[in-house]
Structure formats: C-alpha cells, structure tokens
Scaffold this motif. Structure first.
Motif: not given
Length: 119
Positions: A1-3, A25-26, A106, A108, A111
């Motif tokens: 899981q990407v975080q 991470s991920g 890619y 990401y 938050q």
C-alpha cells in the motif's frame, strides 16, 4: 500500500523556521522525483520545490528561492522541506508528491500538513 505521510507542520511566527517531512512507503522511493506543493485557502495548488531521484537536481518557485531548501534521504525514504524566513503568505497546506514517468506515469500524493505563519 502506497503511503506518503507528511509531518512537522504547525504555527510559526513571521521570520521563523520550520522543517516538514514526508515519509514514503509502498513504492521504490529512490526511483521517484519528489516535490512539495502547497495550497492556500481560495487558491490553486502550486509547486513549491522539487528534487530529482538522486537528490542532485532541485528546483524552486521564485517566491521561496533562497528561503526554502528541499532535500531527501533515500535510506530513510523521506523528503524534507526546510523553510526559513517564513512569511504570512507562506501559510498553506503543504503536500508531498511523488512521480515516476517512464512511459506510464506513476504519481502519488500525501494528505497534507498545515503550516500557519502568524504572530
């Protein structure tokens, strides 16, 4: 899981300093270019600073040049933004962004972490 998890935001007085961090991470962090963006209330998200995968190339928005420094530690999967001489107009939510563009892109987002510059 990407975080992507930002931390270190807070309230700081004008002229003060703050360093925010983004722990990844991920995914293969060392292969990705990393950036910090920010978004103030009622404004569009804007690029603040970017750093290449190897950490040798950096770029900055004109508004933060000479005051902010982006860096990364690929051993810790973490990117940092050191902010000096902070101004009220630096108040925003700061977002961490990862991008790898080799054919397929890619990307990401974190938050966000709030940075408030006020006396």
């Amino acid at each position: 899981q990407v975080q992507l998890v930002e931390s270190g935001g807070g309230l700081v007085q004008p002229g003060g300093s703050l360093t925010i961090s983004c722990a990844a991470s991920g995914f293969t962090f060392r292969s990705y270019a990393m950036s910090w963006y920010r978004q103030a209330p009622g404004k569009e998200r804007e690029l603040v600073a970017g750093i290449g995968s190897g950490g040798r190339s950096t770029n900055y928005a004109d508004s933060v040049k000479g005051r902010f420094t982006i860096s990364r530690d690929n051993a810790k999967n973490t990117v940092y933004l050191q902010m000096n001489s902070l101004k009220p107009e630096d108040t925003a939510v700061y977002f961490c962004y990862a991008r790898l563009g080799l054919g397929r892109v890619y990307e990401y987002w974190g938050q966000g972490t709030q940075v408030t510059v006020s006396s």
